[in-house]
Design a protein around this motif. Structure first.
Motif, PDB file in Angstrom:
ATOM      1  N   VAL A   1       1.931 -39.511  23.976  1.00 36.88           N
ATOM      2  CA  VAL A   1       2.717 -38.532  23.223  1.00 36.88           C
ATOM      3  C   VAL A   1       4.112 -39.032  22.877  1.00 36.88           C
ATOM      4  N   ALA A   2       4.736 -39.757  23.782  1.00 39.01           N
ATOM      5  CA  ALA A   2       6.161 -40.074  23.651  1.00 39.01           C
ATOM      6  C   ALA A   2       6.516 -40.774  22.344  1.00 39.01           C
ATOM      7  N   GLU A   3       5.698 -41.718  21.930  1.00 38.59           N
ATOM      8  CA  GLU A   3       6.038 -42.528  20.760  1.00 38.59           C
ATOM      9  C   GLU A   3       5.281 -42.110  19.500  1.00 38.59           C
ATOM     10  N   ASN A   4       4.557 -41.007  19.545  1.00 37.79           N
ATOM     11  CA  ASN A   4       3.787 -40.576  18.379  1.00 37.79           C
ATOM     12  C   ASN A   4       4.325 -39.233  17.890  1.00 37.79           C
ATOM     13  N   ARG A   5       4.989 -39.252  16.750  1.00 37.20           N
ATOM     14  CA  ARG A   5       5.599 -38.026  16.227  1.00 37.20           C
ATOM     15  C   ARG A   5       4.570 -36.959  15.895  1.00 37.20           C
ATOM     16  N   TYR A   6       3.346 -37.372  15.542  1.00 33.28           N
ATOM     17  CA  TYR A   6       2.289 -36.397  15.274  1.00 33.28           C
ATOM     18  C   TYR A   6       1.845 -35.717  16.570  1.00 33.28           C
ATOM     19  N   CYS A   7       1.813 -36.453  17.671  1.00 27.23           N
ATOM     20  CA  CYS A   7       1.419 -35.866  18.955  1.00 27.23           C
ATOM     21  C   CYS A   7       2.421 -34.815  19.407  1.00 27.23           C
ATOM     22  N   ARG A   8       3.680 -35.112  19.277  1.00 25.50           N
ATOM     23  CA  ARG A   8       4.691 -34.148  19.715  1.00 25.50           C
ATOM     24  C   ARG A   8       4.635 -32.874  18.874  1.00 25.50           C
ATOM     25  N   ALA A   9       4.256 -33.012  17.612  1.00 22.89           N
ATOM     26  CA  ALA A   9       4.215 -31.848  16.731  1.00 22.89           C
ATOM     27  C   ALA A   9       3.086 -30.883  17.065  1.00 22.89           C
ATOM     28  N   ILE A  10       2.033 -31.358  17.752  1.00 25.78           N
ATOM     29  CA  ILE A  10       0.909 -30.460  18.043  1.00 25.78           C
ATOM     30  C   ILE A  10       1.095 -29.680  19.343  1.00 25.78           C
ATOM     31  N   VAL A  11       2.124 -30.009  20.117  1.00 20.45           N
ATOM     32  CA  VAL A  11       2.322 -29.338  21.406  1.00 20.45           C
ATOM     33  C   VAL A  11       2.442 -27.822  21.246  1.00 20.45           C
ATOM     34  N   PRO A  12       3.238 -27.297  20.300  1.00 17.74           N
ATOM     35  CA  PRO A  12       3.302 -25.831  20.155  1.00 17.74           C
ATOM     36  C   PRO A  12       1.971 -25.201  19.795  1.00 17.74           C
TER      37      PRO A  12
ATOM     38  N   THR B   1      -6.941 -38.396  17.643  1.00 16.91           N
ATOM     39  CA  THR B   1      -7.992 -37.704  16.908  1.00 16.91           C
ATOM     40  C   THR B   1      -9.239 -38.548  16.734  1.00 16.91           C
ATOM     41  N   ASN B   2      -9.046 -39.776  16.253  1.00 18.66           N
ATOM     42  CA  ASN B   2     -10.169 -40.617  15.826  1.00 18.66           C
ATOM     43  C   ASN B   2     -10.737 -41.488  16.932  1.00 18.66           C
ATOM     44  N   VAL B   3     -10.293 -41.302  18.163  1.00 19.17           N
ATOM     45  CA  VAL B   3     -10.856 -42.079  19.279  1.00 19.17           C
ATOM     46  C   VAL B   3     -11.391 -41.106  20.331  1.00 19.17           C
ATOM     47  N   CYS B   4     -10.549 -40.708  21.279  1.00 20.26           N
ATOM     48  CA  CYS B   4     -11.047 -39.884  22.383  1.00 20.26           C
ATOM     49  C   CYS B   4     -11.409 -38.465  21.960  1.00 20.26           C
ATOM     50  N   CYS B   5     -10.674 -37.897  21.008  1.00 19.68           N
ATOM     51  CA  CYS B   5     -11.007 -36.539  20.567  1.00 19.68           C
ATOM     52  C   CYS B   5     -12.314 -36.534  19.788  1.00 19.68           C
ATOM     53  N   GLU B   6     -12.472 -37.485  18.876  1.00 22.43           N
ATOM     54  CA  GLU B   6     -13.723 -37.558  18.133  1.00 22.43           C
ATOM     55  C   GLU B   6     -14.897 -37.875  19.053  1.00 22.43           C
ATOM     56  N   SER B   7     -14.713 -38.811  19.964  1.00 20.48           N
ATOM     57  CA  SER B   7     -15.787 -39.144  20.901  1.00 20.48           C
ATOM     58  C   SER B   7     -16.188 -37.927  21.722  1.00 20.48           C
TER      59      SER B   7
ATOM     60  N   ALA C   1      -3.304 -38.198  15.342  1.00 25.72           N
ATOM     61  CA  ALA C   1      -3.645 -39.617  15.250  1.00 25.72           C
ATOM     62  C   ALA C   1      -2.389 -40.374  14.831  1.00 25.72           C
ATOM     63  N   ALA C   2      -2.553 -41.625  14.459  1.00 28.56           N
ATOM     64  CA  ALA C   2      -1.407 -42.424  14.028  1.00 28.56           C
ATOM     65  C   ALA C   2      -1.083 -42.223  12.562  1.00 28.56           C
ATOM     66  N   ARG C   3      -2.112 -41.881  11.758  1.00 24.30           N
ATOM     67  CA  ARG C   3      -1.934 -41.736  10.315  1.00 24.30           C
ATOM     68  C   ARG C   3      -2.794 -40.587   9.799  1.00 24.30           C
ATOM     69  N   ASP C   4      -2.376 -39.996   8.685  1.00 20.87           N
ATOM     70  CA  ASP C   4      -3.178 -38.939   8.068  1.00 20.87           C
ATOM     71  C   ASP C   4      -4.579 -39.430   7.727  1.00 20.87           C
ATOM     72  N   HIS C   5      -4.686 -40.656   7.231  1.00 23.55           N
ATOM     73  CA  HIS C   5      -5.989 -41.193   6.839  1.00 23.55           C
ATOM     74  C   HIS C   5      -6.953 -41.210   8.023  1.00 23.55           C
ATOM     75  N   ASP C   6      -6.481 -41.675   9.171  1.00 24.70           N
ATOM     76  CA  ASP C   6      -7.334 -41.723  10.369  1.00 24.70           C
ATOM     77  C   ASP C   6      -7.733 -40.319  10.803  1.00 24.70           C
ATOM     78  N   HIS C   7      -6.766 -39.430  10.801  1.00 16.19           N
ATOM     79  CA  HIS C   7      -6.991 -38.042  11.210  1.00 16.19           C
ATOM     80  C   HIS C   7      -8.041 -37.381  10.320  1.00 16.19           C
ATOM     81  N   ASN C   8      -7.863 -37.509   9.023  1.00 17.61           N
ATOM     82  CA  ASN C   8      -8.760 -36.834   8.085  1.00 17.61           C
ATOM     83  C   ASN C   8     -10.159 -37.429   8.061  1.00 17.61           C
ATOM     84  N   ALA C   9     -10.270 -38.728   8.325  1.00 17.50           N
ATOM     85  CA  ALA C   9     -11.603 -39.334   8.396  1.00 17.50           C
ATOM     86  C   ALA C   9     -12.417 -38.703   9.519  1.00 17.50           C
ATOM     87  N   THR C  10     -11.766 -38.449  10.646  1.00 19.77           N
ATOM     88  CA  THR C  10     -12.464 -37.798  11.757  1.00 19.77           C
ATOM     89  C   THR C  10     -12.803 -36.350  11.422  1.00 19.77           C
ATOM     90  N   LEU C  11     -11.877 -35.624  10.832  1.00 20.04           N
ATOM     91  CA  LEU C  11     -12.164 -34.230  10.477  1.00 20.04           C
ATOM     92  C   LEU C  11     -13.366 -34.149   9.543  1.00 20.04           C
TER      93      LEU C  11
END
Length: 220
Positions: free
Chosen positions: A48-59, A161-167, A188-198
């Protein structure tokens, strides 16, 4: 580093595909909160610490947890299991990266190893996984914990999103759970990776819905 929210989407053609097959957009338009579990995957400082997308999902995760607890549902916090890197992981990732991943779990009781801004409850479940998936047989106790609570629906949240969550979503569906991946509570790290899993999950394994939709389903 500022927080950022994924620009997530499901293609209109995918919605249309399912609507033509089953007569509705979502496989699971309702849920029983008492038989529903929120699975929160790998929300530890390492990820979470270094991923701005991870911190945004906490709420979003905290809102889902509060709503589901109030309705009698279950919250399951899933963390990486501590241990030494395997020969396979060293071969695949390289020595340094494999060691970093094997140490991502941190130390101490599970409740103290999660991102500190997550809101935990007294009746919450904790599970450690020694594989990418929290539902792979023999690698995590989560399925057994959920079976004891008669859970039939799993809300997938967390990272990546595209690794442990998708698995986890794929294996949960294979084990017979109704799966809903919460689009704005995974990162995830990028929108593209996130959306591919969705896309993959919605197409073949479960529903994809935002936090607001899921909270409405819980309160219904």
């Amino acid at each position: 580093m500022t927080e950022a929210t994924h620009d997530w989407r499901i293609d209109a053609r995918e919605y249309a595909r399912h609507e033509s097959r089953r007569g509705r957009r979502f496989a699971y338009p309702t849920l029983d909160p008492r038989r529903t579990a929120l699975a929160v995957i790998d929300m530890v400082p390492f990820h979470v610490a270094e991923n701005r997308y991870c911190r945004a999902i906490v709420p979003h995760i905290n809102s889902l947890a509060a709503g589901l607890r109030a309705a009698g549902g279950s919250i399951a916090w899933v963390l990486p299991a501590p241990g030494e890197p395997t020969a396979r992981s060293i071969e695949f990732f390289g020595q340094r990266t494999a060691e970093n991943y094997s140490g991502s779990a941190g130390f101490g009781p599970p409740s103290t190893r999660l991102w500190p801004e997550l809101a935990l409850g007294d009746e919450d479940l904790f599970a450690e996984k020694s594989a990418f998936s929290a539902f792979f047989p023999g690698r995590c106790d989560l399925p057994n914990l959920l079976d004891r609570r008669n859970i039939d629906t799993v809300l997938i949240t967390g990272t990546v999103t595209n690794v442990c969550c998708e698995s986890s979503a794929r294996d949960a569906a294979t084990r017979g759970f109704r799966v809903i991946m919460v689009a704005d509570a995974n990162a995830a790290a990028r929108d593209h990776d996130h959306n591919a899993t969705l896309h993959t999950i919605y197409r073949s394994f479960g529903d994809v819905r935002p936090t607001s939709d899921v909270l409405a389903m819980i309160s219904r």
